[in-house]
Design a protein around this motif. Structure first.
Motif, mmCIF file in Angstrom:
data_model
loop_
_atom_site.group_PDB
_atom_site.id
_atom_site.type_symbol
_atom_site.label_atom_id
_atom_site.label_comp_id
_atom_site.label_asym_id
_atom_site.label_seq_id
_atom_site.Cartn_x
_atom_site.Cartn_y
_atom_site.Cartn_z
ATOM 1 N N PRO A 46 136.398 -18.831 -15.896
ATOM 2 C CA PRO A 46 136.692 -18.102 -17.134
ATOM 3 C C PRO A 46 135.503 -17.299 -17.671
ATOM 4 O O PRO A 46 135.691 -16.389 -18.458
ATOM 5 C CB PRO A 46 137.046 -19.227 -18.125
ATOM 6 C CG PRO A 46 137.274 -20.447 -17.309
ATOM 7 C CD PRO A 46 136.442 -20.291 -16.087
ATOM 8 N N ARG A 47 134.291 -17.656 -17.261
ATOM 9 C CA ARG A 47 133.113 -17.020 -17.849
ATOM 10 C C ARG A 47 132.574 -15.857 -17.037
ATOM 11 O O ARG A 47 131.954 -14.949 -17.576
ATOM 12 C CB ARG A 47 131.980 -18.055 -17.970
ATOM 13 C CG ARG A 47 132.135 -19.017 -19.125
ATOM 14 C CD ARG A 47 131.064 -20.098 -19.050
ATOM 15 N NE ARG A 47 131.153 -21.000 -20.197
ATOM 16 C CZ ARG A 47 132.128 -21.895 -20.351
ATOM 17 N NH1 ARG A 47 133.077 -22.024 -19.431
ATOM 18 N NH2 ARG A 47 132.145 -22.662 -21.425
ATOM 19 N N LEU A 48 132.728 -15.940 -15.709
ATOM 20 C CA LEU A 48 132.026 -14.996 -14.846
ATOM 21 C C LEU A 48 132.756 -13.662 -14.719
ATOM 22 O O LEU A 48 133.982 -13.597 -14.833
ATOM 23 C CB LEU A 48 131.790 -15.612 -13.463
ATOM 24 C CG LEU A 48 130.432 -16.320 -13.327
ATOM 25 C CD1 LEU A 48 130.261 -17.393 -14.366
ATOM 26 C CD2 LEU A 48 130.252 -16.895 -11.931
ATOM 27 N N LYS A 49 131.984 -12.638 -14.480
ATOM 28 C CA LYS A 49 132.546 -11.294 -14.271
ATOM 29 C C LYS A 49 131.687 -10.554 -13.259
ATOM 30 O O LYS A 49 130.648 -11.069 -12.825
ATOM 31 C CB LYS A 49 132.602 -10.547 -15.603
ATOM 32 C CG LYS A 49 131.259 -10.462 -16.304
ATOM 33 C CD LYS A 49 131.377 -9.801 -17.647
ATOM 34 C CE LYS A 49 130.003 -9.484 -18.227
ATOM 35 N NZ LYS A 49 128.997 -10.544 -18.133
ATOM 36 N N LYS A 50 132.130 -9.370 -12.915
ATOM 37 C CA LYS A 50 131.390 -8.553 -11.957
ATOM 38 C C LYS A 50 129.954 -8.357 -12.444
ATOM 39 O O LYS A 50 129.720 -8.130 -13.637
ATOM 40 C CB LYS A 50 132.088 -7.191 -11.838
ATOM 41 C CG LYS A 50 131.748 -6.430 -10.586
ATOM 42 C CD LYS A 50 132.698 -5.259 -10.441
ATOM 43 C CE LYS A 50 132.391 -4.299 -9.329
ATOM 44 N NZ LYS A 50 131.294 -4.460 -8.467
ATOM 45 N N GLY A 51 129.020 -8.457 -11.525
ATOM 46 C CA GLY A 51 127.619 -8.309 -11.901
ATOM 47 C C GLY A 51 126.919 -9.642 -12.129
ATOM 48 O O GLY A 51 125.690 -9.732 -12.073
ATOM 49 N N ASP A 52 127.712 -10.693 -12.376
ATOM 50 C CA ASP A 52 127.136 -12.032 -12.537
ATOM 51 C C ASP A 52 126.836 -12.644 -11.169
ATOM 52 O O ASP A 52 127.410 -12.225 -10.158
ATOM 53 C CB ASP A 52 128.106 -12.951 -13.290
ATOM 54 C CG ASP A 52 128.275 -12.545 -14.747
ATOM 55 O OD1 ASP A 52 127.407 -11.805 -15.257
ATOM 56 O OD2 ASP A 52 129.269 -12.959 -15.362
ATOM 57 N N GLU A 53 125.964 -13.626 -11.190
ATOM 58 C CA GLU A 53 125.614 -14.279 -9.922
ATOM 59 C C GLU A 53 125.656 -15.803 -10.048
ATOM 60 O O GLU A 53 125.360 -16.366 -11.099
ATOM 61 C CB GLU A 53 124.190 -13.860 -9.490
ATOM 62 C CG GLU A 53 124.109 -12.394 -9.097
ATOM 63 C CD GLU A 53 122.692 -11.938 -8.782
ATOM 64 O OE1 GLU A 53 122.544 -10.754 -8.428
ATOM 65 O OE2 GLU A 53 121.741 -12.749 -8.884
ATOM 66 N N ILE A 54 126.039 -16.443 -8.941
ATOM 67 C CA ILE A 54 125.944 -17.895 -8.806
ATOM 68 C C ILE A 54 124.885 -18.147 -7.743
ATOM 69 O O ILE A 54 124.909 -17.509 -6.688
ATOM 70 C CB ILE A 54 127.295 -18.501 -8.349
ATOM 71 C CG1 ILE A 54 128.395 -18.192 -9.370
ATOM 72 C CG2 ILE A 54 127.162 -20.004 -8.130
ATOM 73 C CD1 ILE A 54 129.801 -18.466 -8.858
ATOM 74 N N LEU A 55 123.979 -19.049 -8.042
ATOM 75 C CA LEU A 55 122.875 -19.285 -7.119
ATOM 76 C C LEU A 55 123.015 -20.664 -6.471
ATOM 77 O O LEU A 55 123.090 -21.684 -7.169
ATOM 78 C CB LEU A 55 121.542 -19.180 -7.889
ATOM 79 C CG LEU A 55 120.245 -19.245 -7.083
ATOM 80 C CD1 LEU A 55 120.219 -18.213 -5.972
ATOM 81 C CD2 LEU A 55 119.038 -19.037 -8.027
ATOM 82 N N ILE A 56 123.094 -20.660 -5.137
ATOM 83 C CA ILE A 56 123.136 -21.921 -4.384
ATOM 84 C C ILE A 56 121.993 -21.902 -3.369
ATOM 85 O O ILE A 56 121.135 -21.023 -3.437
ATOM 86 C CB ILE A 56 124.505 -22.142 -3.684
ATOM 87 C CG1 ILE A 56 124.770 -21.040 -2.652
ATOM 88 C CG2 ILE A 56 125.627 -22.218 -4.703
ATOM 89 C CD1 ILE A 56 125.949 -21.331 -1.723
ATOM 90 N N THR A 57 121.979 -22.853 -2.443
ATOM 91 C CA THR A 57 120.909 -22.859 -1.439
ATOM 92 C C THR A 57 121.503 -22.850 -0.038
ATOM 93 O O THR A 57 122.694 -23.088 0.157
ATOM 94 C CB THR A 57 119.995 -24.103 -1.560
ATOM 95 O OG1 THR A 57 120.626 -25.192 -0.855
ATOM 96 C CG2 THR A 57 119.747 -24.485 -3.005
ATOM 97 N N HIS A 58 120.637 -22.590 0.922
ATOM 98 C CA HIS A 58 121.060 -22.503 2.320
ATOM 99 C C HIS A 58 121.432 -23.872 2.888
ATOM 100 O O HIS A 58 122.007 -23.970 3.963
ATOM 101 C CB HIS A 58 119.933 -21.887 3.159
ATOM 102 C CG HIS A 58 120.395 -21.262 4.426
ATOM 103 N ND1 HIS A 58 120.242 -19.927 4.708
ATOM 104 C CD2 HIS A 58 121.053 -21.782 5.497
ATOM 105 C CE1 HIS A 58 120.778 -19.667 5.901
ATOM 106 N NE2 HIS A 58 121.264 -20.779 6.402
ATOM 107 N N MET A 59 121.089 -24.943 2.183
ATOM 108 C CA MET A 59 121.356 -26.264 2.771
ATOM 109 C C MET A 59 122.544 -26.953 2.110
ATOM 110 O O MET A 59 122.677 -28.170 2.183
ATOM 111 C CB MET A 59 120.108 -27.148 2.734
ATOM 112 C CG MET A 59 119.655 -27.561 1.378
ATOM 113 S SD MET A 59 118.296 -28.767 1.507
ATOM 114 C CE MET A 59 116.862 -27.718 1.581
#
Lengths: 410, 149
Positions: free
Chosen positions: A112-125
């Motif tokens: 519900p919060r995210l929109k274009k231009g926003d980012e979610i940051l995860i890791t390679h592991m």
């Protein structure tokens, strides 16, 4: 060899009936705890007792059995709260498992919060369960998934993390202990850096809670997820811890019974936490079993368990490093009790079958972490993962079986 | 571990170490990518078909000993075979690994018989059949292409 002499592994093993199993006539050496741990008789009996004496639906009836079941169910939530030191009991949401918990946050918090231009940051592991739910949210919202790279040793590149964390980042989701590498990530550092710019953090604790003490308040994690079956409890049950304020701001994940205060065709009023997120009849026996598992772990003490498992890790690492043609994947300075490895001459699946014939159960495959396999350019690894009931002599059996396997294939 | 000799026979270990026809074909008539998502085994099968005959067949990729040796032996068995015979061999091989019942119509497996020990290890059956399913997919794609032309 055994530097935790006061640790009574024999009496612990006696609590786990399955450890008496013979596989092809050999004593079971169970080293697939990263996939799922075994259950002590205390957990088995808690579930059995519930069904034999107290079982009915929870939060429903006025009759005795419903009340007793409700009490046992609620007791388990109290046990979980204490175990992770949540500020209050209703910050503990029961889910189907870690995957379900992450999907809950993805759909109810992020979507519900995210929109274009926003980012979610995860890791390679990350495990696939901490990748795919975010990819789905990105598809739904137009947000973008960013990935923190890892080093050859299997540690997060914290410089790149600092660079990737920006005002565009709306959520950070990171694994506490990597299921494929064993790396213990600096989650406190990640939480602090994220909070400094107002970004909430979800920590995937599936591989952590049975190995290292977790205090969600000290960690200051906004969400923390784990599964029952990786901490000596039943399958099909897990926990989402969330900060009260965030959980209150989130819409329900699923609609149904138990999550409502009142329903009419015009308007439904949602129930308060934690019930808002527990639609339908829950996994009552699973929750009760999980409560028993947590009580069991706490009775022995996670600090003690961690010390024993660290001893196993150090011993196993040195034993395995002695084997020619064996390469350990994941050599982070901070590791929990698991070793991923490959052999020059033998594919991991063949290792799995060969070791099974010696009674040794371990995991061969990509561990639901294909990006990690790609990173180290291996199709799969064999993984020995330790639990509180493993012994040093079992490590010797593992090492001997690997040597025998290499012999057969050369 | 010695009880695994039935599964990992010398000939299987040999094909694993030195797989035959293990190469990419530059301009194959037929091609398919086989993937076992459960374990991550990946096999590419390349086909050259002339007048309904398997003129050349090769593979590459990455898999366990059972997967690699099965692919290697498959290429040896299929080279020079008609498409119809190849299909019949695939069906018979599949029956031998997965089916308890006898199939009187099945053709002899020849050298492939060493792989039938896999039957006792149900989780490994897919390792042995991956190359064959990939071959079948390559053939079907090829036939599909032909019929649409």
């Amino acid at each position: 060899m055994n530097n935790t002499a006061q640790y009574d592994v024999v009496s612990i093993r006696n609590d786990f009936p399955i450890l008496d199993r013979k596989i092809f006539g050999k004593p079971l050496v169970y080293l697939d705890n990263g996939a799922s741990t075994q259950r002590p008789v205390q957990v088995i009996n808690a579930v059995k007792d519930l069904y034999e004496h107290n079982y009915s639906n929870v939060h429903r009836g006025v009759h005795t059995l419903s009340q007793e079941s409700t009490n046992l169910y609620d007791d388990a939530r109290v046990a979980v709260r204490g175990f992770i030191n949540a500020a209050c009991v209703h910050e503990v949401i029961f889910t189907k498992g870690t995957t379900d918990a992450i999907n809950l946050v993805a759909q109810s918090y992020a979507r519900p919060r995210l929109k274009k231009g926003d980012e979610i940051l995860i890791t390679h592991m990350e495990h696939h369960s901490n990748i795919v739910p975010w990819q789905m949210v990105c598809e739904q919202t137009g947000a973008e998934l960013k990935v923190v790279p890892i080093s050859d040793k299997g540690e997060l590149d914290m410089d790149r993390f600092a660079e990737l964390l920006s005002e565009k980042t709306k959520l950070v989701s990171v694994v506490h202990v990597s299921n494929a590498l064993g790396t213990v990530n600096p989650v406190k550092e990640i939480v602090d850096a994220s909070h400094a710019i107002g970004v909430p953090v979800l920590v995937d604790g599936a591989q952590a809670v049975s190995h290292i003490p977790v205090d969600v308040q000290k960690l200051d994690a906004d969400f923390y997820a784990f599964s029952g079956h990786k901490i000596y409890g039943p399958t099909g049950v897990g926990v989402l811890y969330g900060k009260e304020k965030l959980l209150n701001e989130m819409p329900p994940y699923q609609g149904g019974g138990d999550m409502i205060l009142s329903v009419s065709f015009e308007k439904t009023e949602y129930n308060a936490l934690p019930y808002k997120f527990e639609a339908g009849t829950p996994n009552i026996a699973g929750v009760v079993g999980l409560g028993a598992a947590i009580n069991y772990v706490q009775k022995i003490g996670l600090g003690t368990i961690a010390a024993h498992e660290h001893g196993l890790l150090v011993y196993a690492t040195s034993k395995l490093q002695e084997i020619d043609g064996l390469r350990i994947i994941g050599e982070a300075d901070q590791k929990a009790g698991l070793i991923s490895f490959v052999l020059d001459a033998v594919h991991p699946h063949d290792i799995g079958t060969m070791l099974d014939a010696e009674g040794v159960a371990l995991r061969a495959g990509h561990h639901c972490a294909q990006p990690v396999m790609d990173r180290y350019k291996v199709p799969a690894t064999a993984r020995a993962s330790f639990a509180m009931y493993n012994t040093f002599s079992e490590i010797d059996v593992l090492a001997a079986a690997i040597v025998k396997t290499i012999g057969m294939f050369s | 571990m010695d009880n695994l000799r039935e599964l990992y026979q010398e000939v299987i270990l040999d094909h694993n170490k030195n797989p035959r026809n293990f190469r990419k074909m530059e301009t194959p008539d037929g091609f398919a990518h086989g993937n076992n998502p459960l374990c991550g085994d990946q096999i590419d099968v390349y086909l050259r078909i002339t007048d309904g005959m398997v003129e050349d067949i090769s593979f590459d990729g990455n898999g366990c000993a059972i997967c690699t040796s099965s692919a290697s032996m498959m290429t040896q068995a299929l080279k020079g075979m008609s498409e119809a015979d190849a299909k019949a061999l695939f069906t018979s091989f599949h029956h031998a690994l997965t089916d308890k019942e006898e199939h009187p119509e099945d053709v002899p497996l020849g050298k492939l018989k060493v792989l039938t020990g896999v039957k006792d290890y149900p989780v490994r059956v897919k390792c042995a059949t991956l190359a064959w399913h990939t071959f079948d997919a390559a053939l079907k794609k090829l036939q599909g292409n032909i019929s649409t032309e």
